[in-house]
Design a protein around this motif. Structure first.
Motif, mmCIF file in Angstrom:
data_model
loop_
_atom_site.group_PDB
_atom_site.id
_atom_site.type_symbol
_atom_site.label_atom_id
_atom_site.label_comp_id
_atom_site.label_asym_id
_atom_site.label_seq_id
_atom_site.Cartn_x
_atom_site.Cartn_y
_atom_site.Cartn_z
ATOM 1 N N GLU A 94 0.713 -0.829 0.034
ATOM 2 C CA GLU A 94 -0.057 -0.152 0.422
ATOM 3 C C GLU A 94 1.211 1.299 0.022
ATOM 4 O O GLU A 94 0.461 2.267 0.225
ATOM 5 C CB GLU A 94 -0.906 0.190 1.549
ATOM 6 C CG GLU A 94 -2.040 -1.445 0.886
ATOM 7 C CD GLU A 94 -2.885 -1.536 0.727
ATOM 8 O OE1 GLU A 94 -3.339 -0.598 -0.279
ATOM 9 O OE2 GLU A 94 -4.028 -1.868 0.559
ATOM 10 N N THR B 255 -4.489 8.364 3.871
ATOM 11 C CA THR B 255 -4.490 7.586 4.985
ATOM 12 C C THR B 255 -4.434 8.314 6.274
ATOM 13 O O THR B 255 -3.826 8.332 6.175
ATOM 14 C CB THR B 255 -3.719 6.308 4.705
ATOM 15 O OG1 THR B 255 -3.707 5.655 3.186
ATOM 16 C CG2 THR B 255 -4.217 5.424 5.638
ATOM 17 N N GLN C 137 0.784 10.179 4.009
ATOM 18 C CA GLN C 137 0.694 10.292 2.909
ATOM 19 C C GLN C 137 1.493 10.254 1.908
ATOM 20 O O GLN C 137 2.977 10.720 2.356
ATOM 21 C CB GLN C 137 -0.031 11.673 2.433
ATOM 22 C CG GLN C 137 -0.136 12.001 0.232
ATOM 23 C CD GLN C 137 -2.019 12.425 0.136
ATOM 24 O OE1 GLN C 137 -2.197 13.376 0.584
ATOM 25 N NE2 GLN C 137 -1.603 12.332 -0.762
#
Length: 367
Positions: free
Chosen positions: A133, A269, A283
């Protein structure tokens, strides 16, 4: 699945540095760095000696692919995860590389995606998706990841490669190209408008659009547009990503895209604390991730200091949140302050210390 092989020169240097899979299903593919500067052939030769206790299924560098272990067998790459995995190594690579250094090997990344998808096709048991991610975070499951996933998610070993500079966004782009049922057609929509729609347009956290059209950035032909609760930045290399207002202040303090952060490369996030409640943001940017604890400003953490903080479990660990950017010391070393300690960098590595009366105390961080 549409697969058109990229150009590479394949060499079969099959080794006995292998084991049975003992009936295990192959569920994951892991990519690795060499931590050296060998050619693909040189590294394959090293793996060919069982006494070295290391091997990979495939090794890639500069358009050369060495097949070292048949994927019906387990390579010696990830300890207890060997029976259930396919393993590929980028010869002549290091976990400390920046994104720019990795992108200089973009052709090899494309080859790695193709080889991995071929294994996924043959086995039929590996999900054709990337689990990374960004910012050292992963989704658990079947799919494609790196050695750091084995350490952080599976709890096996202590390796950190491929490193935080690896351009997973680029690998995902290549993966999408290969998985497309037909050639991808150009999208007519403006990239910033497309990103706005992806997030949810006016009904999303960005709210209504403020600027009509896009404004020019100062570097690399980039564009940006302003919204009620943030902005979307775009460049030809990174695509379009939205930045929330509360991170824009920290971005502005570092001269926006013209500063050390560069353009955003990951989605914003929200981070949750040990109690499960939201307590900050992160981020990813070209120059490293930007972390912000609610009620405070944001700070950039990158390179080996970020790797040390990651081993200490990021903001949930003993060091806590960053409270400064990197600070250059008179002796040439660098220090970055965190809530409960400092991380020092020198050419010999990093060390985390807890300030106290008398000599500072070392944090017990695994390596």
């Amino acid at each position: 699945m549409t697969l058109t092989a990229p150009a590479f020169n394949a060499r079969f240097m099959l080794s006995n540095s292998r084991s049975s899979r003992f009936g295990a299903s192959v569920t994951n593919a892991y990519w690795h760095t060499e931590e050296g500067n060998a050619s693909a052939v040189q590294l394959a030769g090293f793996c060919g000696n069982p006494a070295n206790n290391a091997s990979y299924h495939d090794i890639v560098r500069d358009g050369i692919v060495c097949h070292v272990v048949d994927d019906d067998y387990a390579s010696w790459s990830v300890l207890n995860a060997n029976p259930s995995s396919y393993n590929l190594c980028f010869a002549g690579s290091r976990a400390a590389w920046t994104e720019a250094q990795w992108m200089a090997r973009a052709d090899d990344i494309r080859v790695a995606v193709w080889l991995t998808l071929e294994v996924c096709r043959r086995k039929g048991t590996i999900a054709t998706e990337i689990l990374a991610e960004g910012g050292g975070r992963y989704r658990r499951g079947s799919g494609i990841a790196d050695h750091a996933y084995v350490t952080k998610v599976l709890g096996i070993g202590n390796h950190t490669d491929l490193g935080l500079g690896f351009p997973w966004w680029f690998a995902k782009q290549i993966l999408a190209e290969y998985l497309a049922p037909e050639p991808v057609k150009p999208v007519v929509l403006n990239a910033i408008d497309e990103e706005y729609k992806r997030i949810g347009a006016e009904g999303s956290w960005l709210g209504k659009r403020i600027t009509q059209g896009e404004s020019d950035c100062r570097t690399r032909g980039g564009k940006f547009a302003e919204f009620e609760n943030g902005s979307i930045y775009w460049s030809p290399e990174t695509g379009a990503k939205a930045i929330p207002t509360l991170l824009l202040g920290a971005y502005a303090n570092r001269d926006y895209e013209n500063g050390p952060l560069g353009y955003p490369i990951g989605d914003h996030t929200v981070l949750t604390g040990p109690d499960g409640n939201a307590w900050g943001d992160v981020q990813g940017f070209e120059g490293g991730p930007l972390y912000r604890k609610y009620g405070q400003t944001g700070y950039r953490v990158h390179g080996l200091i970020l790797a040390t903080w990651r081993r200490a479990d990021f903001e949930n660990g003993e060091l806590g949140w960053p409270t400064s950017d990197e600070i250059a010391l008179a002796n040439g070393d660098i220090v970055q302050h965190f809530e409960r300690g400092d991380v020092f960098y020198s050419p010999t590595g990093t060390v985390a210390l807890r300030p106290q009366d008398g000599p500072d105390q070392h944090f017990p961080i695994a390596h």
